[in-house]
Design a protein around this motif. Structure first.
Motif, PDB file in Angstrom:
ATOM      1  N   GLY A  92       1.099  -1.195  -0.024  1.00 21.07           N
ATOM      2  CA  GLY A  92      -0.194   0.125   0.216  1.00 21.07           C
ATOM      3  C   GLY A  92       0.391   0.801  -0.321  1.00 21.07           C
ATOM      4  O   GLY A  92       0.072   1.957  -0.440  1.00 21.07           O
ATOM      5  N   VAL A  93       1.704   1.423   0.267  1.00 22.74           N
ATOM      6  CA  VAL A  93       2.586   2.427   0.214  1.00 22.74           C
ATOM      7  C   VAL A  93       3.714   2.270  -0.299  1.00 22.74           C
ATOM      8  O   VAL A  93       4.462   3.421  -1.133  1.00 22.74           O
ATOM      9  N   VAL A  94       4.526   0.868  -0.931  1.00 21.45           N
ATOM     10  CA  VAL A  94       5.880   0.816  -1.514  1.00 21.45           C
ATOM     11  C   VAL A  94       5.339   0.847  -3.258  1.00 21.45           C
ATOM     12  O   VAL A  94       6.022   1.150  -4.110  1.00 21.45           O
ATOM     13  N   LEU A  95       4.397  -0.144  -3.189  1.00 23.46           N
ATOM     14  CA  LEU A  95       3.930  -0.473  -4.485  1.00 23.46           C
ATOM     15  C   LEU A  95       3.588   0.641  -5.280  1.00 23.46           C
ATOM     16  O   LEU A  95       3.592   1.232  -7.015  1.00 23.46           O
ATOM     17  N   VAL A 115      -9.596  -1.136 -12.483  1.00 21.69           N
ATOM     18  CA  VAL A 115      -9.849   0.282 -14.023  1.00 21.69           C
ATOM     19  C   VAL A 115     -10.847   1.563 -13.821  1.00 21.69           C
ATOM     20  O   VAL A 115     -10.545   2.372 -13.661  1.00 21.69           O
ATOM     21  N   VAL A 116     -11.910   1.084 -13.856  1.00 17.69           N
ATOM     22  CA  VAL A 116     -12.622   2.518 -13.449  1.00 17.69           C
ATOM     23  C   VAL A 116     -12.997   3.372 -12.248  1.00 17.69           C
ATOM     24  O   VAL A 116     -12.697   4.437 -12.272  1.00 17.69           O
ATOM     25  N   VAL A 117     -12.337   2.653 -11.091  1.00 18.15           N
ATOM     26  CA  VAL A 117     -11.806   3.283  -9.797  1.00 18.15           C
ATOM     27  C   VAL A 117     -10.791   4.527 -10.572  1.00 18.15           C
ATOM     28  O   VAL A 117     -10.454   5.443 -10.059  1.00 18.15           O
ATOM     29  N   GLY A 118      -9.920   3.992 -11.174  1.00 21.14           N
ATOM     30  CA  GLY A 118      -8.271   5.029 -11.571  1.00 21.14           C
ATOM     31  C   GLY A 118      -8.965   6.273 -12.222  1.00 21.14           C
ATOM     32  O   GLY A 118      -8.791   6.872 -11.881  1.00 21.14           O
ATOM     33  N   LEU A 119      -9.751   5.604 -13.263  1.00 23.80           N
ATOM     34  CA  LEU A 119      -9.820   6.682 -14.565  1.00 23.80           C
ATOM     35  C   LEU A 119     -10.600   7.314 -13.980  1.00 23.80           C
ATOM     36  O   LEU A 119     -10.931   8.804 -13.769  1.00 23.80           O
ATOM     37  N   VAL A 120     -12.026   7.317 -12.724  1.00 21.47           N
ATOM     38  CA  VAL A 120     -12.417   8.060 -12.133  1.00 21.47           C
ATOM     39  C   VAL A 120     -11.501   9.922 -11.408  1.00 21.47           C
ATOM     40  O   VAL A 120     -12.373  10.144 -11.601  1.00 21.47           O
ATOM     41  N   LEU A 121     -10.734   8.532 -10.921  1.00 22.23           N
ATOM     42  CA  LEU A 121     -10.430   9.541  -9.018  1.00 22.23           C
ATOM     43  C   LEU A 121      -9.341  10.417 -10.980  1.00 22.23           C
ATOM     44  O   LEU A 121      -9.084  11.478 -10.109  1.00 22.23           O
ATOM     45  N   ALA A 122      -8.552   9.929 -11.190  1.00 24.57           N
ATOM     46  CA  ALA A 122      -7.992  10.643 -12.746  1.00 24.57           C
ATOM     47  C   ALA A 122      -8.334  11.694 -13.300  1.00 24.57           C
ATOM     48  O   ALA A 122      -7.674  12.721 -13.244  1.00 24.57           O
ATOM     49  N   ILE A 126      -2.593  10.649  -5.826  1.00 28.94           N
ATOM     50  CA  ILE A 126      -3.503  10.234  -6.597  1.00 28.94           C
ATOM     51  C   ILE A 126      -2.891   8.515  -6.302  1.00 28.94           C
ATOM     52  O   ILE A 126      -3.689   7.501  -6.788  1.00 28.94           O
ATOM     53  N   PRO A 127      -1.491   7.817  -6.506  1.00 30.55           N
ATOM     54  CA  PRO A 127      -1.091   6.394  -6.505  1.00 30.55           C
ATOM     55  C   PRO A 127      -1.659   6.192  -5.086  1.00 30.55           C
ATOM     56  O   PRO A 127      -2.610   4.903  -5.327  1.00 30.55           O
ATOM     57  N   PHE A 128      -1.517   6.609  -3.828  1.00 30.63           N
ATOM     58  CA  PHE A 128      -2.075   5.792  -2.737  1.00 30.63           C
ATOM     59  C   PHE A 128      -3.397   6.188  -2.619  1.00 30.63           C
ATOM     60  O   PHE A 128      -4.232   4.458  -2.215  1.00 30.63           O
ATOM     61  N   THR A 129      -4.392   6.639  -3.170  1.00 32.37           N
ATOM     62  CA  THR A 129      -6.145   7.227  -2.593  1.00 32.37           C
ATOM     63  C   THR A 129      -5.863   6.115  -4.044  1.00 32.37           C
ATOM     64  O   THR A 129      -7.153   5.348  -3.777  1.00 32.37           O
ATOM     65  N   ALA A 130      -6.091   5.946  -4.847  1.00 36.98           N
ATOM     66  CA  ALA A 130      -6.596   5.044  -5.816  1.00 36.98           C
ATOM     67  C   ALA A 130      -6.213   4.386  -5.798  1.00 36.98           C
ATOM     68  O   ALA A 130      -7.230   3.176  -5.730  1.00 36.98           O
ATOM     69  N   TYR A 131      -5.438   3.251  -5.105  1.00 38.38           N
ATOM     70  CA  TYR A 131      -4.516   2.205  -4.694  1.00 38.38           C
ATOM     71  C   TYR A 131      -5.653   1.588  -3.707  1.00 38.38           C
ATOM     72  O   TYR A 131      -6.145   0.665  -3.336  1.00 38.38           O
ATOM     73  N   LEU A 132      -6.091   2.718  -2.444  1.00 40.29           N
ATOM     74  CA  LEU A 132      -6.348   1.804  -0.943  1.00 40.29           C
ATOM     75  C   LEU A 132      -8.002   2.277  -1.335  1.00 40.29           C
ATOM     76  O   LEU A 132      -8.909   1.131  -1.092  1.00 40.29           O
ATOM     77  N   SER A 141      -8.775  -4.462  -7.096  1.00 34.47           N
ATOM     78  CA  SER A 141      -7.913  -4.311  -7.588  1.00 34.47           C
ATOM     79  C   SER A 141      -7.239  -2.782  -7.660  1.00 34.47           C
ATOM     80  O   SER A 141      -7.361  -2.070  -8.403  1.00 34.47           O
ATOM     81  N   GLY A 142      -5.889  -3.120  -6.073  1.00 35.36           N
ATOM     82  CA  GLY A 142      -5.550  -1.477  -6.156  1.00 35.36           C
ATOM     83  C   GLY A 142      -4.517  -1.119  -7.293  1.00 35.36           C
ATOM     84  O   GLY A 142      -4.022  -0.401  -7.749  1.00 35.36           O
TER      85      GLY A 142
END
Length: 545
Positions: free
Chosen positions: A56-59, A189-196, A219-225, A233-234
């Motif tokens: 959740g932090v490094v990847l 994919v939907v979560v990532g695109l909506v957030l972006a 962005i990356p931490f929010t999208a993953y969590l 899939s985070g």
């Protein structure tokens, strides 16, 4: 281990990386070896991070950084190869390891062996891509390896979740593994695109480069969590967000683009080097864990090295089988099915680029200790040690032999440099035509009440400034055409020398009291942008050489 020790490891990893680069050595290999040796120092505390910290932090920033720099059209163009490696090869590797480990290791049930397969299946392209760029690997091969690294983690972690649930005796919220995988893909994919899209909309109205960069870092931490919170899939959420933000980065101001580029490059290096050092530092403590649970270390190491051999063989065999299938399809006239962007030699390089990384380490540490019944998880310590051996072994064996393989196979594309020069010439022509047309339009559309002569002189100054940039690029192109390393080195050194002389003179004038500090800062900002542009052109030419 306390935060102080973690920071010391980070500092040491960066220092070792710098020394390795100066010695023209592969930094990941050096870090793993030094970390493994350091783990046996008496009294050294164990550097142990929770799996959710690694995942959740490094990847997320590592994936996001790679996705932001990756071209969406290139991703689409190589999608079939990327999916074949990122999904097909991961599944084949995982099940091949599962069947072999169940047969070899008495302590592992098939479910536990499949967990092991999911842990060691995903590759990490960091080392392979770095070596490939340095040795002139064709861009399409680099693109396929990078794209695979963006997809395969999601496949492996989904399989890992399903396999662990089956062994432990719990259930994922969807019974069908296929439906669960589909939900993870679509949901991520939907979560990532909506957030972006939302973040891009907000940043377009901020007009504050520092705040825009700070928002981009979240962005990356929010999208993953967020994706993980809804069991999607985070990893894919981060990748989708990164691809979108990278594709729309041209909408940002030059200051924001420069800031983000340097911030992500620095964060990328810091996290990558920490991961490789962390990988080596685990070795001694994982061996102790195996001994403490009553296993014979020599026997377990034999199992681990046997699995390492299987992992290293499955990818080349599967890759060559796919190459043979497409060749047979071309032979019988099935042109579309037989189409292949890679040559046989390029397939060999891709098949050998099987180094493992952060996901393997995090997943191995995330295996539960007990089942739902209260019994211990079968062979957990064996899986953990095997994962470390596979991660370190692939990095040391495949990573160290990649440069020799690339040189021996001579997979450089002789036409790639020509295509790149043609594209640069086209870009300059388009830019020059656009500048000329716009200058003519501005000259014809004088503002009301403006002095025509004054406007003409201003436009001439603008034209001269644009011409000076074109002349600088033409001078660089002439050096490229000469193909003379001596001339290129002189050109680079002279340009740097002029810029640094200007900087030194301005600072000296400030120190003498003849130049205000505020004026100095403003002038240095302009020089920074010019020097950054110069360095970017130099780096681009070095990558293409």
């Amino acid at each position: 281990m306390s935060g102080t020790w973690i920071l010391l490891v980070v500092v040491a990893a960066i220092a070792v990386t710098g020394l390795a680069n100066r010695g023209n050595l592969q930094a990941p290999l050096v870090l793993v070896v030094i970390g493994a040796l350091a783990s046996f120092i008496p009294g050294l505390p164990q550097l142990e991070l929770e799996p959710h910290v690694l995942l959740g932090v490094v990847l997320p920033p590592l994936l996001y950084s790679a996705a932001v720099r990756f071209s969406v059209p290139t991703f689409k163009r190589n999608l079939s190869h990327i999916l074949r490696l990122g999904i097909g090869t991961v599944l084949v590797t995982a099940f091949a390891v599962a069947f072999f480990a169940e047969w070899l290791v008495p302590e592992l049930t098939f479910g536990a062996a499949l967990v092991l397969g999911a842990v060691v299946a995903p590759t990490d392209a960091v080392s392979a891509v770095a070596v490939g760029r340095k040795l002139g690997l064709p861009k399409r091969v680099i693109a396929i390896l990078t794209g695979e690294g963006l997809v395969n983690d999601a496949t492996a972690l989904t399989l890992f979740t399903v396999a662990v649930s089956a062994v432990v005796g719990t259930q994922v919220f969807v019974d069908s593994p296929v439906v669960f995988f589909g939900y993870e893909v679509v949901g991520g994919v939907v979560v990532g695109l909506v957030l972006a899209v939302a973040v891009h909309w907000v940043r377009a109205r901020m007009d504050h480069p520092s705040l825009e960069t700070a928002l981009g870092l979240a962005i990356p931490f929010t999208a993953y969590l967020v994706a993980e919170e809804i069991h999607a899939s985070g990893v894919l959420a981060v990748v989708a967000a990164g691809l979108y933000m990278g594709h729309r980065s041209t909408d940002l101001s030059v200051t924001t683009r420069l800031q983000e580029r340097f911030v992500w490059e620095s964060l990328d290096i810091l996290l990558e080097m920490f991961v490789f050092a962390y990988m080596g530092l685990q070795l001694k403590f994982v061996l102790d864990e195996v001994t403490d649970n009553g296993y014979d270390v020599v026997t377990i190491l034999f199992y681990a090295f046997a699995v390492l051999v299987v992992v290293m063989l499955v990818r080349p065999i599967w890759g060559l089988l796919n190459w043979g299938r497409r060749r047979a399809a071309r032979t019988v006239g099935l042109g579309r099915l037989g189409r292949d962007a890679l040559s046989f030699r390029e397939h060999i390089v891709v098949s050998w680029a099987g180094m493992r990384g952060v996901v393997t380490l995090a997943a191995a540490g995330g295996i539960p200790f007990v089942l739902a019944s209260g019994d211990p998880f079968p062979g957990r310590e064996i899986i953990h040690l095997t994962a470390i051996v596979v991660a370190v072994g692939t990095l040391l064996i495949q990573g160290s032999t990649m440069p020799v393989l690339i040189r021996r196979l001579d997979v450089t594309d002789p036409y790639e440099q020509l295509r790149a020069e043609e594209q640069r010439a086209l870009a300059r022509s388009i830019s020059s035509d656009a500048a000329r047309d716009r200058l003519q339009a501005l000259a014809a559309e004088l503002p009301d009440g403006a002095d025509a002569e004054k406007v003409r002189r201003i436009l001439e100054r603008v034209e001269r400034s644009i011409r000076s940039r074109v002349d600088a690029e033409r001078a660089e192109s002439e050096i490229d055409i000469e193909r003379s390393q001596d001339a290129g080195a002189l050109f680079d050194r002279f340009r740097r020398a002029v810029l640094r002389a200007q900087r030194t003179a301005l600072i000296a004038a400030r120190d003498e009291g003849s130049l205000d500090d505020e004026t100095l800062r403003a002038e240095l900002e302009s020089l920074d942008i010019e020097e950054a542009a110069a360095e970017e052109r130099i780096d681009r030419r070095e990558r293409n050489d």
